[in-house]
Design a protein around this motif. Structure first.
Motif, PDB file in Angstrom:
ATOM      1  N   GLY A 141     -10.257  -1.482  31.655  1.00  0.00           N
ATOM      2  CA  GLY A 141     -10.920   0.639  31.636  1.00  0.00           C
ATOM      3  C   GLY A 141     -12.297   1.106  31.674  1.00  0.00           C
ATOM      4  O   GLY A 141     -12.362   1.731  31.650  1.00  0.00           O
ATOM      5  N   GLU A 142     -12.890   0.072  32.181  1.00  0.00           N
ATOM      6  CA  GLU A 142     -14.269   0.524  31.988  1.00  0.00           C
ATOM      7  C   GLU A 142     -14.988   0.309  33.811  1.00  0.00           C
ATOM      8  O   GLU A 142     -13.992  -0.448  34.718  1.00  0.00           O
ATOM      9  CB  GLU A 142     -15.163  -1.058  31.653  1.00  0.00           C
ATOM     10  CG  GLU A 142     -15.361  -1.119  29.820  1.00  0.00           C
ATOM     11  CD  GLU A 142     -15.950  -2.863  30.063  1.00  0.00           C
ATOM     12  OE1 GLU A 142     -16.444  -3.014  30.939  1.00  0.00           O
ATOM     13  OE2 GLU A 142     -15.896  -3.240  28.383  1.00  0.00           O
ATOM     14  N   TYR A 143     -15.490   1.337  33.836  1.00  0.00           N
ATOM     15  CA  TYR A 143     -16.316   2.144  35.235  1.00  0.00           C
ATOM     16  C   TYR A 143     -17.788   0.969  35.445  1.00  0.00           C
ATOM     17  O   TYR A 143     -17.988   1.003  34.518  1.00  0.00           O
ATOM     18  CB  TYR A 143     -15.708   3.750  35.170  1.00  0.00           C
ATOM     19  CG  TYR A 143     -14.773   4.280  35.371  1.00  0.00           C
ATOM     20  CD1 TYR A 143     -14.379   5.025  36.654  1.00  0.00           C
ATOM     21  CD2 TYR A 143     -14.150   4.442  34.267  1.00  0.00           C
ATOM     22  CE1 TYR A 143     -12.870   5.468  36.910  1.00  0.00           C
ATOM     23  CE2 TYR A 143     -12.600   5.229  34.684  1.00  0.00           C
ATOM     24  CZ  TYR A 143     -12.757   5.236  35.791  1.00  0.00           C
ATOM     25  OH  TYR A 143     -11.238   5.996  35.701  1.00  0.00           O
ATOM     26  N   SER A 144     -17.277   1.076  37.158  1.00  0.00           N
ATOM     27  CA  SER A 144     -18.657   0.062  37.555  1.00  0.00           C
ATOM     28  C   SER A 144     -18.803   1.185  39.221  1.00  0.00           C
ATOM     29  O   SER A 144     -18.024   1.668  39.400  1.00  0.00           O
ATOM     30  CB  SER A 144     -18.586  -0.861  37.564  1.00  0.00           C
ATOM     31  OG  SER A 144     -17.056  -1.347  38.265  1.00  0.00           O
ATOM     32  N   LEU A 145     -19.896   1.626  39.538  1.00  0.00           N
ATOM     33  CA  LEU A 145     -19.984   1.852  40.573  1.00  0.00           C
ATOM     34  C   LEU A 145     -20.188   1.100  41.757  1.00  0.00           C
ATOM     35  O   LEU A 145     -20.441   0.106  41.588  1.00  0.00           O
ATOM     36  CB  LEU A 145     -22.116   2.271  40.965  1.00  0.00           C
ATOM     37  CG  LEU A 145     -21.654   2.897  42.185  1.00  0.00           C
ATOM     38  CD1 LEU A 145     -21.855   4.584  42.874  1.00  0.00           C
ATOM     39  CD2 LEU A 145     -23.791   2.689  42.428  1.00  0.00           C
TER      40      LEU A 145
END
Length: 460
Positions: free
Chosen positions: A107-111
């Motif tokens: 569930g972690e976002y990154s560019l």
């Protein structure tokens, strides 16, 4: 974006990502703010990093995606990507930024990647499947506003962490995402409604081939078309998909756009060739030129698109200047042949229309009867019918719209019966003996022929 607007946007995003329950376990829950999920906190960190770097939020000006941040599953893996729209406050050659953030299994976002564009605003963004059909990943179709009157269009596919440009920056007047060949994959029609020294008024048909949007066909727009009013996808009488492009024509006497006449270009694939099916080759215009009262639509609900052609009806009061119109709704096929589908009396002023038997057209005459007194605000239309040239017109029925505070009482007064109502008005009718005695219609039939005009809020 000011701090208040940013806070509201962030709160809405938190609700979107975390969900919202209507179950209240205690009175204190009424005052408790939603708790942000770990996914939201991770995304908020990414967005804040972009803001700290000198970006500011910008929202697309038009379309269905007008929030500064959109959440969508672009690759179909069940995990939402986030698409954020920014402007670099430092300017530069490509100040507009579309940042795509991917989510991992935790569930972690990154560019993931950034799409850059020129101009002063992002006009619109459409998520669509231009390559691979309905089960494939979604591509981004981006309209960039270069100036108040110049727009460019480009398409992007996201693969292996990079944005691949599928279509070069193309200037345009309007565009539409369509599936004319019914293969489940969208194509693109780009409209150029302004002729220049190097381009003609035309529609350009793009199909994805080897991850590129390739121009595979062009067809002319009507030469008298001055400006495009609306663009709709519809179906021809043979069941084929088509694009209907309607707009105002040039008034040759004034050398400017006429607000009273419209023309509709109909584009479809004929034996695989992109074609303007109703175009008259000699005149350079579509055969659909008509006085404009309302937009083309599927008026009878049979799934086929119709174009309305007004016919002036007689005024029973020869001293009155009121005008009344019947609309002859016509369907088209791939050869450009028109077939009459439905006839209606159209009352745009009062917001209703009535389906008419075709054989009534030559014998109908109408007169308006309005009343405004105290609490009564009533607009009425009385229909007369002359069966033959030698016979006298007979009153058939009257239809009333009441908007006063006593509108419910008026709807059933003086032998009237209710047709329908909305939040501000009641609609009722009175049937005259001459209609029933001659077997022309009854109350149940009149109810079935009456419709309110619905506002079309859809986007082109």
């Amino acid at each position: 974006m000011n701090r208040t607007a940013l806070l509201l946007s962030s709160l809405m995003l938190a609700l979107l990502l975390t969900g919202c329950s209507t179950t209240i376990s205690s009175p204190e829950d009424y005052y408790r703010l939603p708790q942000a999920s770990e996914e939201y906190e991770s995304l908020e960190t990414c967005l804040q990093d972009a803001l700290n770097s000198g970006y500011e939020y910008v929202s697309p000006l038009k379309g269905t995606n007008t929030q500064p941040v959109s959440v969508v599953d672009l690759d179909g893996d069940g995990l939402d990507e986030a698409v954020a729209f920014f402007r670099d406050t430092d300017g530069g050659e490509n100040p507009l930024k579309i940042c795509l953030y991917q989510q991992n299994g935790d569930g972690e976002y990154s560019l993931l990647t950034t799409i850059e564009g020129q101009g002063n605003a992002i006009n619109s963004v459409t998520f669509c499947q231009l390559d691979g059909g309905s089960d494939s990943v979604e591509e981004l179709l981006v309209s960039w506003q270069i100036s108040s009157s110049v727009y460019t269009l480009s398409a992007y596919s996201v693969e292996d962490g990079a944005a691949v440009q599928m279509m070069d920056f193309t200037t345009y007047s309007r565009y539409s995402v369509v599936d004319l060949d019914a293969d489940g994959t969208s194509e693109l029609v780009v409209l150029q409604s302004s002729a220049t020294d190097t381009t003609e008024k035309q529609a350009q048909y793009y199909v994805c081939q080897e991850q590129r949007m390739v121009l595979t066909g062009t067809a002319p727009l009507s030469q008298s078309l001055s400006s495009i009013d609306h663009v709709r996808t519809g179906v021809l009488s043979g069941g084929e998909a088509a694009l209907f492009v309607s707009g105002y024509v040039t008034d040759s006497s004034a050398n400017e756009a006429s607000s009273s006449d419209q023309i509709t270009d109909i584009f479809a694939l004929v034996d695989g060739v992109f074609t303007s099916v109703a175009l008259n080759g000699k005149s350079g215009d579509s055969s659909t030129l008509h006085y404009y009262l309302t937009n083309d639509q599927d008026i009878n609900g049979d799934g086929v698109w119709e174009i309305p052609f007004p016919t002036l009806l007689n005024n029973f009061d020869t001293d009155s200047t009121d005008t009344f119109y019947a609309l002859q709704w016509k369907q088209y096929d791939l050869t450009g042949e028109a077939t009459l589908s439905t006839v209606t009396y159209y009352n745009g002023t009062d917001g209703w229309y009535l389906v008419l038997p075709e054989e009534w057209l030559s014998g109908l005459s109408l007169v308006r009867s309005d009343t405004t007194s105290g609490n009564t605000v009533e607009r009425g239309i009385l229909f007369y019918y002359q069966e033959t040239e030698d016979s006298d017109p007979i009153p058939l029925f009257a239809i009333y719209k009441n908007t006063g505070t006593n509108r419910s009482e008026r709807a059933v007064a003086d032998s009237r019966f209710s047709l329908t109502e909305d939040s501000s008005a009641t609609y009722s009718a009175k049937l005259y003996d001459s209609a029933t005695e001659n077997g022309l219609l009854d109350a149940a039939t009149l109810r079935s022929l009456f419709y309110l005009i619905e506002t079309d809020w859809s986007e082109d």
